[in-house]
Scaffold this active site. Sequence first.
Site, PDB file in Angstrom:
ATOM      1  CG  HIS A  99      36.247  44.764  39.785  1.00  0.00           C
ATOM      2  ND1 HIS A  99      36.684  43.789  39.339  1.00  0.00           N
ATOM      3  CD2 HIS A  99      36.795  45.835  39.473  1.00  0.00           C
ATOM      4  CE1 HIS A  99      37.847  44.090  38.730  1.00  0.00           C
ATOM      5  NE2 HIS A  99      38.006  45.373  38.948  1.00  0.00           N
ATOM      6  CG  ASP A 129      35.064  40.872  38.868  1.00  0.00           C
ATOM      7  OD1 ASP A 129      34.064  41.457  39.066  1.00  0.00           O
ATOM      8  OD2 ASP A 129      36.329  41.285  38.976  1.00  0.00           O
ATOM      9  CB  SER A 208      39.608  45.570  35.935  1.00  0.00           C
ATOM     10  OG  SER A 208      40.552  45.548  36.865  1.00  0.00           O
TER      11      SER A 208
END
Length: 256
Positions: A99, A129, A208
């Site tokens: 993402h 992910d 992230s």
Amino acid sequence: MIFTSVLLSAMLFYGYTELRPVERKLTQKDIDAAVMHTLDRNVLPSPEAKAFARIRPSVVRVTQVGGNQNQKETTPAKALGVGTGVVIVDRGIILTNLHVVEGDNKIQIDFADGTKSDAVILQRQPENDLAVLQATTIPDDLIPATLRSTQGLAVGDKVVAVGFPFNIGPSASSGIVSGLKRSYHSEDDKRMLANLIQFDAAANPGNSGGPLITMNGEVVGIVTAILSPNPQGSFIGIGFAVPIETAAAAAGEAPF
């Protein structure tokens, strides 16, 4: 005459031994006081500081910038999103979250030594992910992270999350493993991740794709999500990371 000389020497020796200071034996209290004095004067780095120093050369800023990935423009482009990545192979192979890089925008990498590079996506693993990137410009003496199996990782173990929260960093936050084999459902129900490491080291947007490391600076997970009721996604104490075994497999690596 000889007897007188010997007698005089004996008297001088006796006088010296009687008058010289008596050597005091060191006690445990003396030793403890010396050790404490040394520690007070020389502050040792914390385990967290040593862990961060070890991983720092391998942590990169991952930025999506305006323009298509195939575009050759050299003019600066506007940053559209920032995340983190970690170098796992010295030829410029980087792990991050999907993402962080999904879309058709250019991807820019900022290495620890200041080198900037474009990057392309080699592998996508949406179910976890994860994305594997290849940097096109590689710094000299690039240091890959050391990966550690999660086998033996236990709830309560200390960990550090490293990344660029809100584009500030590289930043480190410490905490513990809060749980293992957790599942995460995104609020929009577009993502369902399983077998995650739950941790309570502060993680925010920008973390992230960054590494979750042990006190030895070894990567055990890739930070992927936070659980937050706040629309801005700020941290409330629950973060999740993909185990490094899963992440390394996405890159075709067998590190253990």
